[in-house]
Design an enzyme around this catalytic site. Structure first.
Site, PDB file in Angstrom:
ATOM      1  N   LEU A   8       0.847  -1.193   0.000  1.00 16.95           N
ATOM      2  CA  LEU A   8       0.000   0.000   0.000  1.00 16.95           C
ATOM      3  C   LEU A   8       0.885   1.246   0.000  1.00 16.95           C
ATOM      4  CD1 LEU A   8      -2.663  -1.166   2.620  1.00 16.95           C
ATOM      5  CD2 LEU A   8      -2.601  -1.571   0.146  1.00 16.95           C
ATOM      6  N   ALA A   9       0.843   1.982  -1.114  1.00 19.76           N
ATOM      7  CA  ALA A   9       1.744   3.132  -1.273  1.00 19.76           C
ATOM      8  C   ALA A   9       1.044   4.311  -1.935  1.00 19.76           C
ATOM      9  CB  ALA A   9       2.968   2.711  -2.088  1.00 19.76           C
ATOM     10  N   ARG A  15       1.037  14.285   7.557  1.00 19.79           N
ATOM     11  CA  ARG A  15       1.813  14.666   8.733  1.00 19.79           C
ATOM     12  C   ARG A  15       3.311  14.794   8.457  1.00 19.79           C
ATOM     13  NH1 ARG A  15      -0.150  10.526  13.223  1.00 19.79           N
ATOM     14  NH2 ARG A  15      -0.902   9.354  11.417  1.00 19.79           N
ATOM     15  N   GLN A  72      -5.123   3.917  -7.124  1.00 20.51           N
ATOM     16  CA  GLN A  72      -6.215   4.323  -6.239  1.00 20.51           C
ATOM     17  C   GLN A  72      -6.394   5.829  -6.406  1.00 20.51           C
ATOM     18  OE1 GLN A  72      -5.496   4.104  -2.007  1.00 20.51           O
ATOM     19  NE2 GLN A  72      -7.668   3.819  -1.519  1.00 20.51           N
ATOM     20  N   ASN A 227       4.833   7.977  10.097  1.00 21.76           N
ATOM     21  CA  ASN A 227       3.786   8.937   9.745  1.00 21.76           C
ATOM     22  C   ASN A 227       4.245  10.386   9.806  1.00 21.76           C
ATOM     23  OD1 ASN A 227       1.605   7.091   9.264  1.00 21.76           O
ATOM     24  ND2 ASN A 227       1.545   6.725  11.479  1.00 21.76           N
ATOM     25  N   ALA A 422      60.095  24.396 -11.299  1.00 24.15           N
ATOM     26  CA  ALA A 422      59.177  25.039 -10.359  1.00 24.15           C
ATOM     27  C   ALA A 422      58.794  26.425 -10.849  1.00 24.15           C
ATOM     28  CB  ALA A 422      59.823  25.127  -8.981  1.00 24.15           C
TER      29      ALA A 422
END
Length: 459
Positions: A8-9, A15, A72, A227, A422
Site C-alpha cells: 500500500l503506497a 503529517r 487508487q 507517519n 618550479a
C-alpha cells in the site's frame, strides 16, 4: 501454494508536511518503499501489486519493472486500497500478504515466518502483531482461549480491560487470497471516517466461523510505521544500529558506531577500521584492512585493501590497494587511483586516472588528466583543463616530475622522465627526458633596496 503481495503506497502522508509522497522518504539511503519491497521479496511472491495514488508516477518510477501497479484515484481507506488490486489477484489460489509501504524496518525473515505460520495453522487470515510496552493509541488484538483472534479493538473503542492488552496490530496481514476479495465485497463505510477499513474483513471471517490467527513479531522495532518526521528519525536510528551491528558481526571495527552513518547497500570487508564521524553512502565498497579516519565521507566509492582515507571526501571513484588519501583531499567523480598512490592534504582530483606510486602531496588540482606511474606533483600544481567552454586533457607519462607551482595548460602531454621547473607555466608538450622551463627571467637590481622607503636606512 503461491504467495502474492500487495504493498500500500497510495497515501500522501499529510503529517510529513512534504510535497514528496510519504513512501519515497529515505531511510539509510533508499526509500521506505524500497525497504518494504526488499523485505517482501523474501517470500518470493508470484505477483507483486503496489497500490499507488498520490503522485503515482513518482512512486511508480521507484519499482518500475519490478512490480505490477494498481491506481487508487481516491484514498478511501485501506480496504479500498486493497480492492484496487482485485483485477490482478482475484480468483488466484494462494495467500496474499498486505503490507504498508511506510514500514521500512520490517525484515524479510519476519515476513517468511508470518507466511509459514499462516499456512501451518490453516488460517483464513493472520495478523502480524507486536507486544508494546506502551500500547496506547494502537489497535488491540483480542484473542479467545484457543489463541485465535476474535477482534481488533481500536483505542477509543476499547474497554478498560481491553486497554490493558499489550498485543497490538501492526497493519500487516496475510489472507487466503480468494476469501480476501470475497470479503471485501461486504465491507462498507459506516464508520466515523467514512472509509473502507481492511480490518472489517476480520469480523466477516469470524462471523463465518473461519479461523483468524496472529503472529507476534520478535522485535517490536520492526512494527514501526512512519507517519511524521519524528518517526522517520526513529526509523533512521534503528536502521543505522542494525546496519552497523551487521558489519561488526562480519569483522569490521567501529571506534564509535553511534557516530557513524552507513547506508544499507554499502559493502565492507573484514578488518576495516572505522573511526567516528565517518559517512559511507550509496554503493560504496571498502576493502579489508583499510582505515577510514574521523571525517571520511565516501559516496559510491570503491576502496581497495589496506588504504588509508584521512578526513577526506571521495565520490564515484575507485581507489586501489595501499592508497593514502588526505587529510582534506577531495576525489571527485570519475577518478581512479592505482596501487600505492598518495594524495595528500588539500589536493583535488577530478575525472582523472593516476598510475601506481604517483604522488601529489599537497595543494594541487588534477583535473581531466591521465597520469602514469611514479609521477611526482610538487605543491601548488594546477592542471588548467577548462577555458570557459570546453574541457581539455593533460597526459603525464611515467616517471615525470612536475615542479612546485607548475601551471599545466591543457591540452598538453608531458613525456616519460620529463621535468617541469618550479614556477613554470607549461603551454606546449614536453618531450621525454626533457626539462621544461616556462617562467620569466629573474633580474636583481643591486643595492636598489636602499632607496625604498621601507628599508631600515630610510627610517
Amino acid at each position: 501454494m503461491s504467495n502474492y503481495a500487495i504493498i500500500l503506497a497510495a497515501g500522501k502522508g499529510t503529517r510529513m508536511k512534504s510535497d514528496l509522497p510519504k513512501v519515497l522518504h529515505k531511510v539509510s539511503g533508499i526509500t521506505m518503499l524500497e525497504h518494504v519491497f526488499r523485505a517482501v521479496s523474501a517470500i518470493e511472491p508470484t505477483k507483486n501489486v503496489t497500490v499507488i495514488g498520490h503522485k503515482a508516477e513518482l512512486v511508480k518510477e521507484v519499482l518500475a519493472g519490478q512490480s505490477q501497479f494498481a491506481l487508487q484515484t481516491e484514498q478511501l481507506g485501506t480496504g479500498h486500497a486493497v480492492m484496487m488490486a482485485e483485477s490482478e489477484l482475484a480468483g488466484l489460489e494462494g495467500q496474499t500478504l498486505v503490507i504498508a509501504g511506510d514500514t521500512p524496518l520490517i525484515t524479510g525473515e519476519s515476513l517468511k515466518e508470518l507466511i509459514d505460520f499462516h499456512v501451518s495453522h490453516k488460517n483464513v487470515a493472520t495478523i502480524l502483531t507486536a507486544t508494546a510496552d506502551n500500547p496506547f493509541g494502537y489497535g488491540r488484538i483480542i484473542r479467545n482461549e484457543r489463541g485465535e483472534v476474535i477482534k481488533i479493538v481500536e483505542q477509543k473503542d476499547a474497554s478498560e480491560f481491553e486497554q490493558q492488552v499489550k498485543e497490538i496490530n501492526t497493519g500487516t496481514y496475510v489472507f487466503d487470497n480468494k476469501r480476501l476479495f470475497e470479503a471485501l465485497k461486504n465491507i462498507n463505510t459506516n464508520n466515523a471516517q467514512g472509509e473502507y477499513y481492511l480490518t472489517d474483513v476480520i469480523s466477516i471471517f469470524r462471523e463465518a466461523g473461519e479461523k483468524v490467527g496472529a503472529y507476534v513479531l520478535r522485535d517490536f522495532d520492526e512494527s514501526l510505521g512512519v507517519n511524521d518526521r519524528l518517526a522517520l528519525a526513529t526509523a533512521e536510528s534503528v536502521m543505522r544500529r542494525r546496519i552497523n551491528k551487521a558489519h561488526m558481526i562480519n569483522g569490521v571495527t567501529f571506534q564509535n558506531p553511534e557516530a557513524t552513518y552507513i547506508e544499507v547497500d554499502v559493502e565492507i570487508e573484514p578488518d576495516v577500521l572505522i573511526e567516528a564521524n565517518v559517512t559511507l553512502k550509496g554503493q560504496t565498497k571498502v576493502g579489508s584492512e583499510t582505515v577510514l579516519t574521523n571525517g571520511a565521507y565516501l559516496v559510491d566509492a570503491k576502496i581497495g585493501a589496506g588504504a588509508v582515507i584521512t578526513n577526506s571526501m571521495i565520490e564515484e571513484s575507485e581507489v586501489a590497494d595501499g592508497v593514502t588519501v588526505g587529510p582534506y583531499a577531495h576525489i571527485r567523480p570519475g577518478s581512479s587511483l592505482a596501487k600505492d598512490v598518495h594524495i595528500g592534504n588539500f589536493v583535488e582530483v577530478k575525472g582523472s586516472s593516476i598510475g601506481e606510486n604517483s604522488k601529489a602531496g599537497h595543494l594541487t588540482y588534477i583535473g581531466n588528466a591521465e597520469v602514469g606511474s611514479n609521477v611526482n606533483f610538487g605543491a601548488g600544481t594546477i592542471t588548467v583543463n577548462y577555458d570557459g567552454q570546453h574541457k581539455y586533457k593533460t597526459k603525464i607519462a611515467n616517471n615525470a616530475f612536475v615542479g612546485s607551482n607548475s601551471t599545466l595548460i591543457a591540452p598538453l602531454e608531458i613525456g616519460e622522465n620529463a621535468l617541469t621547473a618550479a614556477g613554470s607555466t607549461i603551454t606546449r608538450d614536453v618531450p621525454k627526458d626533457s626539462v621544461a622551463i616556462g617562467r620569466s627571467r629573474q633580474e636583481n637590481k643591486d643595492m636598489y633596496a636602499l632607496k625604498l622607503p621601507h628599508h631600515p636606512s630610510q627610517k
